[in-house]
Design an enzyme around this catalytic site. Structure first.
Site, PDB file in Angstrom:
ATOM      1  N   CYS A 250       1.672   2.671   9.516  1.00  0.00           N
ATOM      2  CA  CYS A 250       0.585   2.770  10.490  1.00  0.00           C
ATOM      3  C   CYS A 250       1.125   2.630  11.900  1.00  0.00           C
ATOM      4  O   CYS A 250       2.256   2.208  12.122  1.00  0.00           O
ATOM      5  CB  CYS A 250      -0.455   1.658  10.259  1.00  0.00           C
ATOM      6  SG  CYS A 250      -1.171   1.605   8.614  1.00  0.00           S
TER       7      CYS A 250
ATOM      8  N   ARG B 200       4.147   6.839   3.306  1.00  0.00           N
ATOM      9  CA  ARG B 200       3.383   7.989   3.803  1.00  0.00           C
ATOM     10  C   ARG B 200       2.495   7.525   4.953  1.00  0.00           C
ATOM     11  O   ARG B 200       2.185   6.339   5.084  1.00  0.00           O
ATOM     12  CB  ARG B 200       2.533   8.609   2.696  1.00  0.00           C
ATOM     13  CG  ARG B 200       1.394   7.733   2.221  1.00  0.00           C
ATOM     14  CD  ARG B 200       0.594   8.405   1.101  1.00  0.00           C
ATOM     15  NE  ARG B 200      -0.584   7.634   0.745  1.00  0.00           N
ATOM     16  CZ  ARG B 200      -0.598   6.609  -0.089  1.00  0.00           C
ATOM     17  NH1 ARG B 200       0.538   6.212  -0.653  1.00  0.00           N
ATOM     18  NH2 ARG B 200      -1.715   5.969  -0.363  1.00  0.00           N
TER      19      ARG B 200
ATOM     20  N   ASP C 273      17.923   7.815  50.447  1.00  0.00           N
ATOM     21  CA  ASP C 273      16.916   8.847  50.640  1.00  0.00           C
ATOM     22  C   ASP C 273      16.070   8.529  51.870  1.00  0.00           C
ATOM     23  O   ASP C 273      15.636   7.382  52.075  1.00  0.00           O
ATOM     24  CB  ASP C 273      16.027   8.920  49.396  1.00  0.00           C
ATOM     25  CG  ASP C 273      14.993  10.013  49.493  1.00  0.00           C
ATOM     26  OD1 ASP C 273      15.342  11.166  49.234  1.00  0.00           O
ATOM     27  OD2 ASP C 273      13.839   9.705  49.847  1.00  0.00           O
TER      28      ASP C 273
ATOM     29  N   THR D  25       0.809  -1.216   0.000  1.00  0.00           N
ATOM     30  CA  THR D  25       0.000   0.000   0.000  1.00  0.00           C
ATOM     31  C   THR D  25       0.844   1.269   0.000  1.00  0.00           C
ATOM     32  O   THR D  25       0.351   2.349  -0.315  1.00  0.00           O
ATOM     33  CB  THR D  25      -0.926   0.036   1.229  1.00  0.00           C
ATOM     34  OG1 THR D  25      -0.126   0.047   2.429  1.00  0.00           O
ATOM     35  CG2 THR D  25      -1.856  -1.178   1.243  1.00  0.00           C
TER      36      THR D  25
ATOM     37  N   ARG E 161      -7.230  -3.971   8.060  1.00  0.00           N
ATOM     38  CA  ARG E 161      -6.952  -5.410   8.023  1.00  0.00           C
ATOM     39  C   ARG E 161      -5.454  -5.666   8.183  1.00  0.00           C
ATOM     40  O   ARG E 161      -4.625  -4.948   7.608  1.00  0.00           O
ATOM     41  CB  ARG E 161      -7.437  -5.990   6.690  1.00  0.00           C
ATOM     42  CG  ARG E 161      -7.289  -7.502   6.581  1.00  0.00           C
ATOM     43  CD  ARG E 161      -7.905  -8.006   5.290  1.00  0.00           C
ATOM     44  NE  ARG E 161      -7.187  -7.450   4.127  1.00  0.00           N
ATOM     45  CZ  ARG E 161      -7.548  -7.686   2.866  1.00  0.00           C
ATOM     46  NH1 ARG E 161      -8.633  -8.399   2.611  1.00  0.00           N
ATOM     47  NH2 ARG E 161      -6.845  -7.156   1.870  1.00  0.00           N
TER      48      ARG E 161
ATOM     49  N   CYS F 284      -5.428   5.783  10.726  1.00  0.00           N
ATOM     50  CA  CYS F 284      -4.994   5.707  12.136  1.00  0.00           C
ATOM     51  C   CYS F 284      -4.129   6.891  12.559  1.00  0.00           C
ATOM     52  O   CYS F 284      -3.879   7.080  13.755  1.00  0.00           O
ATOM     53  CB  CYS F 284      -4.255   4.396  12.398  1.00  0.00           C
ATOM     54  SG  CYS F 284      -2.611   4.266  11.624  1.00  0.00           S
TER      55      CYS F 284
ATOM     56  N   CYS G 216      -3.700   0.174  14.369  1.00  0.00           N
ATOM     57  CA  CYS G 216      -4.510   0.586  13.217  1.00  0.00           C
ATOM     58  C   CYS G 216      -5.643  -0.414  12.980  1.00  0.00           C
ATOM     59  O   CYS G 216      -5.415  -1.632  12.959  1.00  0.00           O
ATOM     60  CB  CYS G 216      -3.645   0.673  11.965  1.00  0.00           C
ATOM     61  SG  CYS G 216      -4.552   1.242  10.504  1.00  0.00           S
TER      62      CYS G 216
ATOM     63  N   CYS H 244      -0.616   6.735   7.335  1.00  0.00           N
ATOM     64  CA  CYS H 244      -1.981   6.237   7.152  1.00  0.00           C
ATOM     65  C   CYS H 244      -2.988   7.321   7.543  1.00  0.00           C
ATOM     66  O   CYS H 244      -2.886   7.912   8.623  1.00  0.00           O
ATOM     67  CB  CYS H 244      -2.184   4.988   8.005  1.00  0.00           C
ATOM     68  SG  CYS H 244      -3.877   4.351   8.026  1.00  0.00           S
TER      69      CYS H 244
END
Length: 500
Positions: A32, A61, A452, A28, A39, A66, A36, A63
């Site tokens: 993501c 690039r 401490d 694609t 699928r 999401c 996300c 998504c």
């Protein structure tokens, strides 16, 4: 995590890993966040990246479904004390925007060429690409949360020109800034108003995402240490917790307030900033996130702490505990030195007296009229305002003078070892001071302040178990969070001298 552990996380859409790695899908061309809702892609099409910048460099690039930039940051930059982790802390603080790659490299002790090679190998992207991704994330936040003019968003995010801003938003998100703003209008109410370039709106309001659970006890920690006139903390009638303060940023002064309503779902705090130069916004966002430890992974931390039977009940009662950070490293060192071996209340009184050396905060809200003194102001006026043993006063003045002259220079880009080398030679500074500064300035997750007083008191409250280490090594690398649980336990005792 190996490939298959990460793949199982994205198949389960596990929100805990959002921001900790990014999933790029070759079929694609997008990347993501792990949760996300799309699928689950085939494993052979998946590449995992440590940073969004690495995914950008590889040609992917973001998504649009999401929005992987709209997540908390990775906690790895505090866990990692290597060059990559130190560099990311400085990049997030805006060092490249102010000083360039050469300035970043100089702070880390490398040449620009060496640093580029290290970051490209470790994180998949060089310093300029990492800074570009950070600017894109800030721009997205401002676009969907405010009605600021697009030109103002560009410069507030650290871009040098509107053209550079438009090109980056288009490349990263595959949409124009106007389209990005329209997506935010559908899911969130936009606040604020347009302003002249270089001037922030009167009240710029932004949501700060974090991983849940989030323990609001961090507001109590800040409240009992708040210096009147510089800081203010309150609990409103509806249960909302608030903390506000003034501070200096690279280009000028600012004031901000952070609010959190425990009963509200959504996993975010709300930041309202005022009187801040737009160019300082990325730095302010980074420092507020560090102050409230918003990039922590609370479920992983709680799972590790709960495995120790001494802490199990406390973790169940107080899930999502945070380690408070610092918005000004030099201020934090002064506060730590003043707070050594005295109670929180006594330290607050001393700091209130010392605050008279500071200047007036212009344009701040009522109750926040002053700025914490600069080291130069402390060096000039501090001795007349400090009370207590002469040796302690001399130590604080020596540290202030060293910071004012530049002889002592430390900050978010240090690691624990370099912090020790710089601070331990100072008179009046010991291992407790170094550890406390490391916890709060570096966000170091594995500091245990064994000497401490409040830690010792907390140990008396927690159940005892034989056969376990006295330094809580079993819960490494999360001993700073164990320290916070012990301080919280100590607060239940009638008298304590908790960390300052």
């Amino acid at each position: 995590m190996d490939f298959w552990q990460r793949y199982r996380a994205i198949d389960a859409r596990d929100i805990r890993f959002d921001g900790q790695f990014f999933t790029a899908v070759s079929s694609t061309g997008i990347y993501c966040r792990p949760s996300c809702p799309a699928r689950t892609p085939k494993a052979e099409n998946v590449t995992f990246y440590e940073t969004s910048a690495a995914a950008h460099e590889a040609g992917y690039r973001a998504c649009k479904r999401c929005i992987p930039e709209a997540v908390p940051g990775t906690p790895a930059w505090n866990i990692r004390s290597d060059v990559a982790g130190r560099a990311m802390r400085l990049i997030n603080d805006g060092v490249i925007t102010r000083e360039g790659v050469d300035g970043l490299a100089r702070r880390l002790g490398y040449s620009a060429r060496q640093l580029n090679r290290i970051l490209s190998h470790e994180l998949g992207a060089g310093p300029l690409s990492l800074a570009r991704a950070s600017r894109a994330q800030t721009a997205r936040t401002l676009l969907v949360s405010t009605d600021m003019l697009l030109a103002d968003v560009a410069f507030a995010s650290g871009f040098n020109s509107v053209r550079q801003f438009n090109e980056t938003i288009g490349e990263v998100f595959a949409m124009t800034p106007t389209a990005m703003r329209a997506t935010g209008a559908k899911s969130a109410q936009r606040r604020g108003a347009g302003a002249a370039p270089g001037v922030a709106p009167a009240a710029l309001t932004l949501n700060l995402p974090c991983r849940e659970p989030f323990d609001s006890g961090i507001f109590d920690f800040l409240a009992v240490r708040a210096i009147p006139g510089i800081e203010d903390a309150a609990t409103l009638e509806d249960g909302t917790r608030t903390y506000a303060r003034t501070l200096r940023l690279p280009r000028g002064t600012a004031s901000f307030s952070v609010s959190y309503k425990p009963s509200s779902p959504g996993g975010f705090l709300q930041l309202k900033a005022s009187t801040v130069d737009l160019h300082d916004l990325p730095t302010l966002l980074s420092r507020v996130r560090r102050l409230f430890d918003l990039d922590a992974d609370p479920q992983a931390i709680d799972d590790a702490l709960a495995a120790d039977p001494r802490l199990a009940a406390s973790v169940t009662t107080i899930p999502g505990i945070r380690v408070p950070g610092a918005v000004d490293p030099q201020e934090l060192l002064v506060r730590a030195m003043i707070g050594q071996q005295i109670t929180v209340a006594a330290a607050r009184t001393a700091l209130t007296q010392l605050s008279a050396a500071g200047s007036t905060a212009e344009g701040s809200r009522p109750g926040l009229e002053r700025l914490f003194p600069t080291t130069a102001e402390l060096a000039e006026k501090g001795r007349a305002l400090l009370r207590g043993p002469q040796r302690r006063i001399d130590s604080i003045m020596a540290a202030s003078e060293a910071m004012a002259t530049g002889k002592l220079d430390f900050g978010y880009g240090d690691d624990f070892e370099s912090l020790e080398r710089k601070l331990l030679p100072l008179p009046g500074v010991g291992p407790w001071t170094v550890g406390y500064v490391a916890m709060r300035v570096l966000g170091a997750p594995n500091v245990f302040l064994a000497n401490d007083a409040a830690v010792r008191n907390g140990l008396k409250v927690l159940p005892t178990r034989s056969g376990l280490s006295t330094d809580f090594s079993e819960v490494s690398p999360w001993r700073s969070y164990a320290t916070m649980h012990l301080w919280r336990a100590a607060a239940k005792r009638p008298v304590s001298a908790a960390g300052k």
